[in-house]
Design a protein around this motif. Sequence first.
Motif, PDB file in Angstrom:
ATOM      1  N   ALA A   1      58.652 -25.755 -24.579  1.00  0.00           N
ATOM      2  CA  ALA A   1      57.904 -26.978 -24.287  1.00  0.00           C
ATOM      3  C   ALA A   1      56.467 -26.668 -23.858  1.00  0.00           C
ATOM      4  CB  ALA A   1      58.621 -27.775 -23.200  1.00  0.00           C
ATOM      5  N   ALA A   2      56.300 -25.546 -23.148  1.00  0.00           N
ATOM      6  CA  ALA A   2      54.970 -25.186 -22.658  1.00  0.00           C
ATOM      7  C   ALA A   2      54.186 -24.331 -23.648  1.00  0.00           C
ATOM      8  CB  ALA A   2      55.090 -24.448 -21.331  1.00  0.00           C
ATOM      9  N   GLY A   3      54.843 -23.882 -24.706  1.00  0.00           N
ATOM     10  CA  GLY A   3      54.182 -23.023 -25.678  1.00  0.00           C
ATOM     11  C   GLY A   3      53.873 -21.638 -25.142  1.00  0.00           C
ATOM     12  N   VAL A   4      54.757 -21.108 -24.296  1.00  0.00           N
ATOM     13  CA  VAL A   4      54.562 -19.789 -23.682  1.00  0.00           C
ATOM     14  C   VAL A   4      55.578 -18.814 -24.274  1.00  0.00           C
ATOM     15  CG1 VAL A   4      54.641 -18.485 -21.517  1.00  0.00           C
ATOM     16  CG2 VAL A   4      53.688 -20.800 -21.546  1.00  0.00           C
ATOM     17  N   PRO A   5      55.159 -17.624 -24.675  1.00  0.00           N
ATOM     18  CA  PRO A   5      56.094 -16.639 -25.239  1.00  0.00           C
ATOM     19  C   PRO A   5      57.170 -16.236 -24.236  1.00  0.00           C
ATOM     20  CG  PRO A   5      53.822 -16.011 -25.677  1.00  0.00           C
ATOM     21  CD  PRO A   5      53.769 -17.144 -24.705  1.00  0.00           C
ATOM     22  N   LEU A   6      58.384 -16.010 -24.753  1.00  0.00           N
ATOM     23  CA  LEU A   6      59.527 -15.640 -23.908  1.00  0.00           C
ATOM     24  C   LEU A   6      60.182 -14.383 -24.458  1.00  0.00           C
ATOM     25  CD1 LEU A   6      61.732 -16.243 -21.701  1.00  0.00           C
ATOM     26  CD2 LEU A   6      62.907 -17.600 -23.464  1.00  0.00           C
ATOM     27  N   LEU A   7      60.511 -13.468 -23.552  1.00  0.00           N
ATOM     28  CA  LEU A   7      61.256 -12.256 -23.894  1.00  0.00           C
ATOM     29  C   LEU A   7      62.461 -12.161 -22.981  1.00  0.00           C
ATOM     30  CD1 LEU A   7      61.190  -9.502 -25.552  1.00  0.00           C
ATOM     31  CD2 LEU A   7      60.255  -8.501 -23.453  1.00  0.00           C
ATOM     32  N   ARG A   8      63.572 -11.725 -23.529  1.00  0.00           N
ATOM     33  CA  ARG A   8      64.779 -11.498 -22.742  1.00  0.00           C
ATOM     34  C   ARG A   8      64.939  -9.994 -22.509  1.00  0.00           C
ATOM     35  NH1 ARG A   8      68.476 -12.761 -18.963  1.00  0.00           N
ATOM     36  NH2 ARG A   8      70.406 -11.642 -19.320  1.00  0.00           N
TER      37      ARG A   8
END
Length: 242
Positions: free
Chosen positions: A89-96
């Motif tokens: 929703a925020a357009g921020v990259p995510l890594l697990r």
Amino acid sequence: MRRVLILGGTAEARELAAALLERGVAVTSSLAGRVARPRLPAGEVRVGGFGGPEGLAAWLTEHAVDAVVDATHPFAERISASALAGTRAAGVPLLRLERPGWPESPGADWHWVDSLAAAATALPRLGGRVFLTTGRQGLAAFADRADLWFLVRCVDPPQPPLPPACEVLLDRGPYTVAGETALMREHRIEVLVTKDSGGSLTSAKLTAAADLGLPVVIVRRPARQEVRIVREVAAALEWVLG
């Protein structure tokens, strides 16, 4: 300055936070607040939820966060799902960042199940004295097993319902093989129950169980939604800096 939010209080999360700070990255670590005395990472720390995916998205925008690393426990499904929705929703990259699961040693007597409820169902045929090391969340799955005796180990005092016949041991890793072996012998343990959490802090119980010839009921990790996953802190560090 690059700003990164790290979700979770795992050993990997703490290691990543320290490495990023050394490289001049502004880091905020977010802890769920379920442990009374958590090991705090270096840098800024916030405790408690964001108010769901919408709240997380708003927080990321307000604080101009450039990237999020989800380094929560392998079984923290709700937090990870919220992180995926909030970052999208925020357009921020995510890594697990998720440490590898435990490898099954040759000759080990492991019985894989998909849930705590399935673990409770599998127990009677494997042994009547159970070493339960799945944490204080989810103990209700074993609350109706009046036919078994449990040694329940967790970091903080658990809330009811608990198994009718149980002893609660409050303790925190890391553990040693010698200590785990002595504990299982002292309580005449016949079967070990755990989650596939991975890592070295609590793996000694698996070696001890194998040495004693005890069966292990192990709960599989939940399936992850579409998100890039790395297994090592070095890979997460490279992703953030790259």
